[in-house]
Design an enzyme around this catalytic site. Structure first.
Site, short mmCIF file in Angstrom:
data_model
loop_
_atom_site.label_atom_id
_atom_site.label_comp_id
_atom_site.label_asym_id
_atom_site.label_seq_id
_atom_site.Cartn_x
_atom_site.Cartn_y
_atom_site.Cartn_z
N GLU A 89 -0.67 -12.04 -23.75
CA GLU A 89 -0.40 -12.14 -22.58
C GLU A 89 -0.93 -13.53 -21.95
O GLU A 89 -1.84 -14.07 -22.46
CB GLU A 89 -0.60 -10.97 -21.60
CG GLU A 89 -2.11 -10.39 -21.72
CD GLU A 89 -2.28 -9.13 -21.07
OE1 GLU A 89 -2.62 -9.11 -19.84
OE2 GLU A 89 -2.42 -8.07 -21.83
N CYS A 330 -7.29 -9.74 -18.98
CA CYS A 330 -7.47 -9.96 -20.14
C CYS A 330 -7.19 -8.56 -21.01
O CYS A 330 -8.02 -7.85 -21.52
CB CYS A 330 -9.05 -10.15 -20.32
SG CYS A 330 -9.86 -11.14 -19.22
N1 SAH Z 1 -13.39 -14.87 -25.09
C1 SAH Z 1 -13.50 -15.82 -23.99
C2 SAH Z 1 -12.29 -16.04 -23.47
C3 SAH Z 1 -11.73 -14.95 -22.97
S1 SAH Z 1 -12.14 -13.86 -21.68
C4 SAH Z 1 -14.77 -15.63 -23.36
O1 SAH Z 1 -15.59 -14.44 -23.29
O2 SAH Z 1 -15.35 -16.32 -22.45
C5 SAH Z 1 -12.06 -14.77 -20.32
C6 SAH Z 1 -13.13 -14.40 -19.10
O3 SAH Z 1 -12.78 -12.98 -18.55
C7 SAH Z 1 -14.64 -14.07 -19.65
O4 SAH Z 1 -15.63 -14.29 -18.97
C8 SAH Z 1 -14.64 -12.56 -19.65
O5 SAH Z 1 -15.82 -12.15 -19.77
C9 SAH Z 1 -13.76 -12.18 -18.33
N2 SAH Z 1 -13.21 -10.88 -18.38
C10 SAH Z 1 -13.04 -9.96 -19.38
N3 SAH Z 1 -12.66 -8.71 -18.65
C11 SAH Z 1 -12.59 -9.11 -17.27
C12 SAH Z 1 -12.51 -7.91 -16.31
N4 SAH Z 1 -11.97 -6.86 -16.34
N5 SAH Z 1 -12.40 -8.53 -15.14
C13 SAH Z 1 -12.88 -9.73 -14.87
N6 SAH Z 1 -13.16 -10.50 -15.93
C14 SAH Z 1 -13.14 -10.42 -16.95
#
Ligand code: SAH
Length: 340
Positions: A89, A330
């Site tokens: 996505e 995500c």
């Molecule tokens: N793996 C990378 C990039 C993808 S995640 C990383 O960890 O930075 C991108 C961001 O979205 C990260 O900061 C992650 O912790 C956050 N994230 C994941 N699930 C989320 C959710 N349910 N609500 C808000 N942010 C979320």
């Protein structure tokens, strides 16, 4: 047959030269692909019939398909289908300063962060460079406008797909192509220390965001398995090296999880950790997902946390929410589609 969007300028040049073409044709091809966004090689007017035939035989112009789009006023959420029937996505956010696309870097993710929908499911494979580039082309075509900003914050850990990410940045930055400024590109990592050090030496002025989510080792280890591999000390040593080499400002992401990492003490730990660094903190109200038990912090607690950082001289913002109402967090759309 491979996607033509996997090739950078040097590789297109090599292809042209190997097929009786001219050196300047590589740049022209880039402009046909990314500026004019051709859907068939026959649309090219200044290449020989022979060359167009070769290109048609050797390369695909589309490997990714739009499966569904969810739209609201200032956000479009795309579910894409890959040639091997996997789903990924991307989220397009309409800001006053331009259009920003949040794209995926892998199918699934192996980092296993406890609060994250993508981490709940394992990595299936890395995305190719072309599959990342195509997310931008398809979203731009769908909305009929130029995408000016790219953030690699969708499904996946970009630094676990390092070479393809770097090549993608090179391609989308090309001035005859999509021409997305390096300063308008942000890569987000959960903190793969050796890759942060390598990225410091990557010769493009791209922004780096680091998912922190906890300011002490114990809590971070509970939330993010990667913290067991690299302590905060190792992470911050690498980030300080990054800042020294690049002279750029870092950003930290900190999701606020109710009763987990949103207490006053957590805010103070965070202050001590980042104080004096050229960095700012993005506080993210958690987007709750059906499969995981974490809850978003109360609005008043988010405000308190923000105030503590602010009062202590930390640059901090609370992230504007785009995706919440349309399950844009995500990997949620992918999980819904696959019923997993
Ligand atoms: N793996 C990378 C990039 C993808 S995640 C990383 O960890 O930075 C991108 C961001 O979205 C990260 O900061 C992650 O912790 C956050 N994230 C994941 N699930 C989320 C959710 N349910 N609500 C808000 N942010 C979320």
């Amino acid at each position: 047959m491979q996607s033509i969007y996997n090739l950078d300028e040097e590789e297109l040049l090599e292809y042209c030269l190997n097929h009786n073409g001219k050196k300047y044709q590589a740049k022209e091809l880039i402009s046909w692909l990314y500026d004019k966004k051709i859907t068939s090689f026959d649309q090219i007017t200044n290449l020989s019939k022979e060359m167009k035939k070769n290109l048609t035989q050797d390369f695909c112009l589309q490997t990714v398909e739009v499966s569904t789009v969810e739209r609201s006023k200032d956000v479009c959420k795309y579910l894409f289908k890959l040639p091997d029937h996997q789903y990924i996505e991307a989220v397009l956010m309409i800001h006053d300063y331009g259009l920003s696309l949040c794209l995926s870097s892998q199918v699934g993710c192996n980092m296993g962060c406890k609060f994250c929908e993508s981490g709940r499911r394992k990595k299936v494979r890395n995305l190719t460079t072309g599959e990342m580039v195509e997310q931008i082309l398809l979203a731009s075509k769908d909305i009929g406008k130029r995408i000016s900003h790219v953030v690699v914050m969708g499904i996946g850990e970009p630094f676990d797909n390092y070479d393809n990410i770097c090549k993608m940045i090179k391609i989308i930055n090309h001035d005859k192509g999509l021409n997305i400024g390096a300063r308008h590109i942000t890569v987000s990592t959960c903190g793969l220390v050796p890759k942060i050090k390598e990225f410091a030496r990557f010769p493009y002025q791209v922004n780096l965001a680091v998912s922190l989510h906890a300011a002490d080792d114990k809590l971070r280890e509970e939330l993010m398995p990667i913290a067991k591999v690299y302590s905060l000390k190792e992470l911050f040593d690498a980030l300080k090296e990054y800042l020294k080499i690049t002279n750029r400002r870092l950003s930290f992401e900190y999701i606020l999880l109710d009763g987990v990492n949103d207490r006053e003490q957590d805010a103070m730990n965070l202050v001590h950790l980042v104080k004096g660094m050229n960095a700012y903190i993005n506080l993210i109200p958690y987007n709750e997902t059906t499969h995981l038990q974490f809850k978003r912090s109360k609005t008043i607690q988010i405000a308190r946390f923000y105030d503590i950082l602010k009062k202590n001289g930390i640059c901090v913002t609370i992230r504007r929410e785009f995706g919440g109402k349309i399950s844009a967090a995500c990997g949620q759309l992918r999980s819904q589609k696959e019923g997993l």
